[in-house]
Design a protein around this motif. Structure first.
Motif, PDB file in Angstrom:
ATOM      1  N   ASP A 105      15.188  77.847  27.013  1.00 15.61           N
ATOM      2  CA  ASP A 105      16.376  78.911  27.193  1.00 15.61           C
ATOM      3  C   ASP A 105      17.318  78.920  26.051  1.00 15.61           C
ATOM      4  N   ASN A 125      20.201  81.680  25.875  1.00 14.56           N
ATOM      5  CA  ASN A 125      21.267  81.831  26.507  1.00 14.56           C
ATOM      6  C   ASN A 125      22.515  80.668  26.465  1.00 14.56           C
ATOM      7  N   LYS A 183      24.617  81.251  20.580  1.00 15.51           N
ATOM      8  CA  LYS A 183      25.168  82.619  20.413  1.00 15.51           C
ATOM      9  C   LYS A 183      26.257  82.657  19.441  1.00 15.51           C
TER      10      LYS A 183
END
Length: 428
Positions: free
Chosen positions: A277, A280, A285
């Motif tokens: 994942d 996230n 990011k």
């Protein structure tokens, strides 16, 4: 010291006999294949095109793995190069001299061609990965191993900047806390400072020098104009590669091997537990946004997972990845992204002796592509019998492709496409 790598290309090694006694020799075992798919917009990277004068290409292109100490550089290097000898220890500067490893560019097409041609061996294209010592703030003024670090970066064609995107109290961060933006800024600013220093010295020298002829004067004027614009961009915190230059200007400044001119891929190194994942992950990011701003690529990877994979039998690796919630290793993406970042393409030769992937720059003509195999192929080029990879596979062989009318005869102006199978006819 700077190497030829900084100017993107070096002559290919001679792989065939220098001369043939025949006036119309045929390369019977060499055919070029490439896939029809285009590697455009990969990780936001536009195709990088090179001038047609760059007709030769290095057989061992270099990608430097860089980053602050303890971000996972050496662990990643050891994973990329399974027999890598880099020491991955929990202290800064454990990699003092750069470790080097040759890595195959993954390409499933090569195995298909090898099977169809019943080749004795398959030889993939390759990239040379270099594990470079960790950088710290002040490197451009000689802090840490700064001067040595910067000299090693000048020797590579592209930069893979590993950015720590995981928390771990057992692994000391050189600056005390995990902060991807700060880490990226430290390295980028040191590269900018180094380039600025070099440009200032070069501009001062250009002011004092006097060109001996009109051609030299023209080149010096182009260099001066380009360097002034690059200096302005660097002062704004932008890399040299962000400045639009003509081919003539690029040629005029390439001898400086500017560090911020080199293409960059940011490698977001995440924890094993976050690999499935990673999108996230707030650190990832942040790196993604920065990579976009800096016109660079991004690959997310877990160096620890890749390291553990190398210790498992091949047949157990897929099961291990599935247990982590991912379907494949990130190394293939990293290697392929590096290959594409340099604006490269692949064609293949295929015959009973071997099937081999050859590397060229996008935009190369058939004679230039032939010259990568041997200079005589380019000098005596007559034509290239060409078929797309998909058509070759559908036909089952070069002979069958010829019988079905899928084999084309291409001349000197033909631009080799990703997906071509080529049999060269030449005369020496």
């Amino acid at each position: 010291m700077a190497r030829v790598a900084c100017s993107n290309l070096v002559p290919a090694l001679s792989l065939l006999p220098k001369k043939s006694t025949s006036s119309f020799p045929v390369c019977r075992n060499h055919s070029f294949f490439t896939n029809n798919s285009q590697f455009t917009g990969f990780f936001g990277i536009a195709n990088r095109r090179f001038s047609a004068s760059s007709s030769k290409i290095s057989m061992s292109l270099k990608a430097g793995i860089v980053g602050l100490p303890n971000v996972g550089k050496s662990t990643l290097f050891n994973a990329v190069v399974e027999n890598g000898k880099a020491q991955a220890a929990n202290f800064p500067f454990c990699t003092i001299e750069p470790n080097v490893g040759i890595v195959a560019v993954p390409d499933s097409r090569l195995n298909v061609l090898s099977e169809l041609s019943k080749s004795q061996r398959a030889v993939p294209a390759s990239i040379e990965f270099v594990d470079i010592a960790g950088l710290v703030k002040g490197a451009s003024q000689g802090e840490g191993l700064g001067n040595k670090f910067l000299s090693h970066i000048r020797e590579v064609d592209s930069i893979l900047q590993v950015v720590r995107c995981f928390d771990d109290n057992d692994i000391v961060h050189v600056n005390g806390n995990v902060d991807p933006k700060s880490d990226i800024d430290v390295i980028n600013l040191e590269l900018v400072f180094s380039d600025l220093d070099q440009i200032e010295k070069r501009l001062e020298k250009l002011k004092k020098g006097k060109a001996r002829d009109s051609q030299s004067k023209l080149k010096e004027e182009a260099e001066k104009s380009a360097l002034e614009r690059i200096r302005e961009a660097l002062m704004d915190g932008k890399p040299a590669r962000s400045v639009a230059l003509t081919d003539f200007e690029k040629d005029a400044v390439k001898h400086l091997c500017l560090l911020t001119m080199k293409p960059v891929i940011y490698v977001a190194n995440v924890a094993e537990s976050e690999l499935a994942d990673a999108g996230n992950n707030p650190y990832v990011k942040e790196v993604m946004n920065l990579a976009s701003e800096l016109q660079s690529g991004l690959v997310t990877i877990s160096a620890q997972v890749e390291s553990e994979l190398t210790e498992l039998p091949f047949e157990e690796r897929n099961e291990f990845l599935k247990s982590l919630g991912v379907s494949e290793s990130g190394l293939g993406n990293l290697i392929t992204a590096t290959y594409i970042l340099l604006g490269l393409r692949t064609y293949f030769t295929s015959g009973e002796k071997e099937s081999k992937a050859w590397t060229i720059h996008a935009g190369m003509t058939a004679p230039q592509a032939a010259g990568v195999i041997h200079s005589d192929f380019e000098k005596g080029f007559i034509r290239a019998e060409t078929v797309s990879y998909d058509d070759f596979v559908a036909a089952g062989s070069l002979a069958a492709a010829r019988e079905k009318g899928l084999l084309r005869s291409e001349g000197k102006d033909y631009i080799v496409q990703e997906g071509d199978v080529m049999l060269f006819r030449f005369n020496v």
